[in-house]
Design an enzyme around this catalytic site. Structure first.
Site, PDB file in Angstrom:
ATOM      1  N   GLN A  94      -4.259  -5.414   6.847  1.00  0.00           N
ATOM      2  CA  GLN A  94      -5.284  -6.227   6.195  1.00  0.00           C
ATOM      3  C   GLN A  94      -5.391  -7.622   6.623  1.00  0.00           C
ATOM      4  OE1 GLN A  94      -7.682  -5.148   4.153  1.00  0.00           O
ATOM      5  NE2 GLN A  94      -7.142  -3.130   3.667  1.00  0.00           N
ATOM      6  N   CYS A 134      -4.595   2.256  -3.657  1.00  0.00           N
ATOM      7  CA  CYS A 134      -3.562   2.914  -3.326  1.00  0.00           C
ATOM      8  C   CYS A 134      -2.325   1.762  -3.241  1.00  0.00           C
ATOM      9  CB  CYS A 134      -3.613   3.160  -1.466  1.00  0.00           C
ATOM     10  SG  CYS A 134      -4.832   4.583  -1.239  1.00  0.00           S
ATOM     11  N   ASP A 188       3.158  -4.819   7.858  1.00  0.00           N
ATOM     12  CA  ASP A 188       2.024  -4.134   7.942  1.00  0.00           C
ATOM     13  C   ASP A 188       0.782  -5.010   7.924  1.00  0.00           C
ATOM     14  OD1 ASP A 188      -0.276  -2.686   6.904  1.00  0.00           O
ATOM     15  OD2 ASP A 188       0.720  -1.698   5.290  1.00  0.00           O
ATOM     16  N   LYS A 242     -10.326  -0.924  10.613  1.00  0.00           N
ATOM     17  CA  LYS A 242     -10.462  -2.080   9.766  1.00  0.00           C
ATOM     18  C   LYS A 242     -10.871  -3.168  10.506  1.00  0.00           C
ATOM     19  CE  LYS A 242      -7.309  -0.185   6.225  1.00  0.00           C
ATOM     20  NZ  LYS A 242      -7.990   0.242   4.996  1.00  0.00           N
ATOM     21  N   HIS A 293       0.725  -1.206   0.086  1.00  0.00           N
ATOM     22  CA  HIS A 293      -0.165  -0.060   0.040  1.00  0.00           C
ATOM     23  C   HIS A 293       0.908   1.378   0.143  1.00  0.00           C
ATOM     24  CE1 HIS A 293      -2.892   2.884   1.707  1.00  0.00           C
ATOM     25  NE2 HIS A 293      -3.795   2.261   1.520  1.00  0.00           N
TER      26      HIS A 293
HETATM   27  N1  PMP Z   1      -1.625  -0.827   4.536  1.00  0.00           N
HETATM   28  C1  PMP Z   1      -2.637  -1.433   4.014  1.00  0.00           C
HETATM   29  C2  PMP Z   1      -2.491  -2.854   3.365  1.00  0.00           C
HETATM   30  C3  PMP Z   1      -4.007  -0.925   3.794  1.00  0.00           C
HETATM   31  O1  PMP Z   1      -4.856  -1.682   3.123  1.00  0.00           O
HETATM   32  C4  PMP Z   1      -4.271   0.468   4.293  1.00  0.00           C
HETATM   33  C5  PMP Z   1      -5.628   0.866   4.297  1.00  0.00           C
HETATM   34  N2  PMP Z   1      -6.228   0.598   2.844  1.00  0.00           N
HETATM   35  C6  PMP Z   1      -3.233   0.798   4.931  1.00  0.00           C
HETATM   36  C7  PMP Z   1      -1.900   0.197   5.213  1.00  0.00           C
HETATM   37  C8  PMP Z   1      -3.317   2.315   5.545  1.00  0.00           C
HETATM   38  O2  PMP Z   1      -4.328   2.391   6.581  1.00  0.00           O
HETATM   39  P1  PMP Z   1      -4.831   3.591   7.228  1.00  0.00           P
HETATM   40  O3  PMP Z   1      -5.517   4.465   6.028  1.00  0.00           O
HETATM   41  O4  PMP Z   1      -5.916   3.138   7.979  1.00  0.00           O
HETATM   42  O5  PMP Z   1      -3.873   4.205   7.996  1.00  0.00           O
END
Ligand code: PMP
Length: 407
Positions: free
Chosen positions: A203, A364, A200, A226, A123
């Site tokens: 997910q 993203c 990370d 999430k 991401h």
């Molecule tokens: N890493 C991953 C794999 C994600 O899917 C996301 C959110 N889509 C993020 C980081 C960032 O999360 P946040 O926007 O809640 O900080």
């Protein structure tokens, strides 16, 4: 009792409503999950009965919120199987957690010529903070490539590790491809090469059981929203010895021990990394979400999601002209797809009118789009409150969109 999604759904008020006169089919859980009534009640109860700033007051309410905040920390600690409560830092979310490490770890440990390793499927939140840090520290960002099926090229990973690698930052589950990466192996091999690892878990924390002690990761980041919790709160786990050696990345109240104009000394962990009034209400909401999920039974939830994943895959694959992006054998309930001749945005619009919430675009993860030479995908990401019936509705919706858009 066996896990029953139809019953569990009733805990989520938002799922009971209709959109455009159709029952809401919410399949955008990768972006954010819905909240059970228990979490909503927790937030309301806190504001109604016990709101006061933490850590600073001697009065009744402040002592209550402080205890609640520290209890929330212990809930996260036991959820992640972290050895010490002070290894749990509350942040604004996964992005904030990763930025905190990029800044603080970067200051302490990264020098010109050093290397940071990320994967091609990260991401943007797990790319850009490292790029910014590499710019500051004159270090180099290197990329672990992925195969076309959405699995990481582990040979390339091994070949990239060297004495210069300071940190490997990799996602446990891809938010676009659904791939579950072999992070335990990655961590072990990185450690053998003397390299720290950040996972990370944005997910993965909602789909898999995580044991940071067993994984032996150095850092792990996730967002509350999430994980069926509130927005605006997240977690950074870090090994205690490592966090102790790292400098704070923000200055302010709570993170100090003594302030004079000549010299300031910093607080102990975890407060050293929690400058200012932290989001103690949403931290309690997050702990409540964790308690809710744990009470449902993580093994049952995971087994159900696995069945749902298999069902979704088999049904989606039956649709002529549909291509799924990401076919890793180990996968979570996240499906990116395109239908031949249909722009993902058009597909998303038609599905929306049928009451089906999916996400369209790059998610993203622009480098993933570049890998496949596409502009975007449609993404359906499931949670334990989704059902096989909803997957049927999705598939019927896709077929309907095909009729409308390819006519
Ligand atoms: N890493 C991953 C794999 C994600 O899917 C996301 C959110 N889509 C993020 C980081 C960032 O999360 P946040 O926007 O809640 O900080």
């Amino acid at each position: 009792m066996a896990f029953d999604a139809e019953i569990v759904r009733k805990d989520f008020p938002i799922l009971q409503q209709q959109v455009y006169g159709k029952p809401l089919v919410y399949m955008d859980n990768g972006a954010t999950t819905q909240k059970p009534q228990a979490v909503i009640d927790c937030l309301v109860r806190m504001y109604r009965t016990m709101n006061a700033n933490i850590h600073r007051g001697v009065h009744f309410l402040s002592e209550q919120t402080t205890e609640c905040y520290e209890q929330s920390r212990r809930t996260v600690q036991s959820f992640l199987h972290a050895p010490f409560a002070e290894e749990i830092i509350f942040t604004r979310g996964a992005t904030d957690s990763i930025n905190a490490v990029a800044f603080s770890f970067g200051e302490a440990y990264v020098h010109p010529g050093d290397e940071i390793l990320v994967s091609e499927m990260e991401h943007h939140s797990n790319i850009v903070p490292w790029q910014m840090m590499c710019d500051r520290k004159k270090a180099r960002l290197r990329v672990i490539p992925m195969h076309d099926d959405g699995t990481l090229d582990l040979e390339a990973f091994r070949a990239s590790l060297s004495g210069k690698t300071r940190l490997v930052a990799v996602t446990q589950v891809s938010n676009t491809l659904g791939t579950v990466n072999p992070v335990a192996d990655i961590i072990r091999e990185a450690h053998q090469a003397g390299t720290r690892v950040l996972i990370d878990a944005a997910q993965s924390v909602q789909h898999l059981s995580i044991d940071v002690k067993q994984l032996d990761c150095d850092f792990l980041a996730f967002s509350g929203h999430k994980l069926y919790g509130p927005t605006g709160v997240g977690v950074l786990y870090g090994k205690r010895d490592l966090l102790n050696e790292m400098p704070p990345y923000q200055g302010g109240g709570d993170m100090i021990s003594c302030v004079t104009f000549e010299k300031t000394t910093y607080n102990e962990l975890p407060l050293k990394f929690e400058a200012g009034t932290n989001n103690y209400i949403d931290a309690a909401g997050l702990a409540c979400a964790i308690d809710y999920l744990t009470a449902l039974g993580l093994p049952e939830v995971q087994a159900y999601e696995k069945r749902l994943t298999q069902y979704a895959l088999s049904q989606l694959k039956n649709i002529p002209g549909l291509r799924i992006y990401g076919e890793a054998p180990e996968r979570a309930a996240i499906f990116s797809f395109l239908v031949e001749g249909i722009h993902p945005y058009d597909m998303g619009m038609v599905l929306d009118k049928l009451g089906i919430a999916v996400r369209t675009g790059t998610h993203c993860t622009q480098p993933v789009m570049d890998h496949y030479n596409i502009d975007g995908t449609v993404r359906a990401s499931l949670a334990f409150y989704n059902t096989e019936k909803e997957i049927d509705i999705l598939c019927e919706g896709i077929c309907r969109a095909k009729k409308i858009l390819l006519a």
